[in-house]
Motif scaffolding. Structure first.
Motif, PDB file in Angstrom:
ATOM      1  N   GLY A   1       0.768  -1.242   0.000  1.00  0.00           N
ATOM      2  CA  GLY A   1       0.000   0.000   0.000  1.00  0.00           C
ATOM      3  C   GLY A   1       0.795   1.285   0.000  1.00  0.00           C
ATOM      4  N   PHE A   2       2.094   1.215  -0.258  1.00  0.00           N
ATOM      5  CA  PHE A   2       2.917   2.425  -0.258  1.00  0.00           C
ATOM      6  C   PHE A   2       3.062   2.974  -1.672  1.00  0.00           C
ATOM      7  CE2 PHE A   2       4.298   0.202   3.550  1.00  0.00           C
ATOM      8  CZ  PHE A   2       4.234   1.225   4.484  1.00  0.00           C
ATOM      9  N   GLU A   3       3.131   4.295  -1.762  1.00  0.00           N
ATOM     10  CA  GLU A   3       3.470   4.945  -3.025  1.00  0.00           C
ATOM     11  C   GLU A   3       4.990   5.026  -3.075  1.00  0.00           C
ATOM     12  OE1 GLU A   3       3.052   9.219  -5.306  1.00  0.00           O
ATOM     13  OE2 GLU A   3       1.634   8.743  -3.703  1.00  0.00           O
ATOM     14  N   VAL A   4       5.580   4.392  -4.070  1.00  0.00           N
ATOM     15  CA  VAL A   4       7.030   4.272  -4.175  1.00  0.00           C
ATOM     16  C   VAL A   4       7.551   5.262  -5.209  1.00  0.00           C
ATOM     17  CG1 VAL A   4       8.945   2.718  -4.713  1.00  0.00           C
ATOM     18  CG2 VAL A   4       6.916   1.838  -3.537  1.00  0.00           C
ATOM     19  N   VAL A   5       8.656   5.931  -4.868  1.00  0.00           N
ATOM     20  CA  VAL A   5       9.319   6.855  -5.774  1.00  0.00           C
ATOM     21  C   VAL A   5      10.741   6.339  -5.982  1.00  0.00           C
ATOM     22  CG1 VAL A   5      10.017   9.244  -6.163  1.00  0.00           C
ATOM     23  CG2 VAL A   5       7.943   8.752  -4.840  1.00  0.00           C
ATOM     24  N   VAL A   6      11.154   6.247  -7.252  1.00  0.00           N
ATOM     25  CA  VAL A   6      12.475   5.718  -7.585  1.00  0.00           C
ATOM     26  C   VAL A   6      13.240   6.784  -8.360  1.00  0.00           C
ATOM     27  CG1 VAL A   6      13.717   3.937  -8.853  1.00  0.00           C
ATOM     28  CG2 VAL A   6      11.590   3.362  -7.683  1.00  0.00           C
ATOM     29  N   GLU A   7      14.527   6.890  -8.054  1.00  0.00           N
ATOM     30  CA  GLU A   7      15.391   7.835  -8.757  1.00  0.00           C
ATOM     31  C   GLU A   7      16.664   7.111  -9.187  1.00  0.00           C
ATOM     32  OE1 GLU A   7      16.754  12.297  -7.865  1.00  0.00           O
ATOM     33  OE2 GLU A   7      17.517  10.873  -6.400  1.00  0.00           O
ATOM     34  N   GLU A   8      17.066   7.336 -10.421  1.00  0.00           N
ATOM     35  CA  GLU A   8      18.331   6.783 -10.893  1.00  0.00           C
ATOM     36  C   GLU A   8      19.471   7.606 -10.311  1.00  0.00           C
ATOM     37  OE1 GLU A   8      18.536   6.633 -15.138  1.00  0.00           O
ATOM     38  OE2 GLU A   8      17.019   5.067 -15.284  1.00  0.00           O
ATOM     39  N   ALA A   9      20.472   6.918  -9.770  1.00  0.00           N
ATOM     40  CA  ALA A   9      21.652   7.614  -9.258  1.00  0.00           C
ATOM     41  C   ALA A   9      22.531   8.008 -10.442  1.00  0.00           C
ATOM     42  CB  ALA A   9      22.415   6.704  -8.303  1.00  0.00           C
ATOM     43  N   LYS A  10      23.251   9.090 -10.275  1.00  0.00           N
ATOM     44  CA  LYS A  10      24.169   9.521 -11.335  1.00  0.00           C
ATOM     45  C   LYS A  10      25.375   8.597 -11.364  1.00  0.00           C
ATOM     46  CE  LYS A  10      22.669  14.242 -11.064  1.00  0.00           C
ATOM     47  NZ  LYS A  10      22.893  15.551 -10.512  1.00  0.00           N
ATOM     48  N   ARG A  11      25.754   8.201 -12.577  1.00  0.00           N
ATOM     49  CA  ARG A  11      26.911   7.330 -12.750  1.00  0.00           C
ATOM     50  C   ARG A  11      28.127   8.172 -13.086  1.00  0.00           C
ATOM     51  NH1 ARG A  11      25.022   2.663 -16.795  1.00  0.00           N
ATOM     52  NH2 ARG A  11      24.066   4.370 -17.916  1.00  0.00           N
ATOM     53  N   LYS A  12      29.285   7.760 -12.580  1.00  0.00           N
ATOM     54  CA  LYS A  12      30.530   8.463 -12.886  1.00  0.00           C
ATOM     55  C   LYS A  12      30.971   8.206 -14.312  1.00  0.00           C
ATOM     56  CE  LYS A  12      32.077   8.544  -8.129  1.00  0.00           C
ATOM     57  NZ  LYS A  12      33.082   8.149  -7.159  1.00  0.00           N
TER      58      LYS A  12
END
Length: 109
Positions: A40-51
């Motif tokens: 029941g959670f609203e999930v937020v995903v973010e891509e991490a910056k790659r070097k």
């Protein structure tokens, strides 16, 4: 990422979130996203910056529930698997599919 007692929160984009895990690979991201949405959670995903392009893509996962703490929810047996069993520490950390409710291992069975 092991469960810790700390409650980390911040923002992903414009959305305030409680961070669930940071720096996870795609299979972990998919597992947590599905499990948390099922609960029941609203999930937020973010891509991490790659070097560099050679580095694997990592992700940060958060939920919009600002009082959610993964450690508390796992140890208080509040999360459920897709078939209704209790999520324990080993299941959360994807070490085992065994979901016996105890979070300790006393060397037996």
């Amino acid at each position: 990422m092991p469960l810790t007692g700390s409650h980390n929160f911040g923002s992903i984009g414009e959305t305030r979130v409680t961070f669930v895990e940071k720096g996870v690979e795609e299979n972990r991201k998919d597992f947590l996203k599905q499990l948390l949405e099922h609960n029941g959670f609203e999930v937020v995903v973010e891509e991490a910056k790659r070097k560099s392009e050679d580095d694997p893509q990592l992700y940060t996962i958060g939920v919009t529930d600002m009082v959610f703490n993964p450690t508390i929810w796992v140890y208080q047996r509040k999360l459920r698997t897709f078939d209704g069993r209790v999520v324990n520490q080993d299941y959360w950390e994807q070490r085992s599919e065994d979901t016996k409710p105890q979070y300790w291992n006393n060397g037996g069975e």
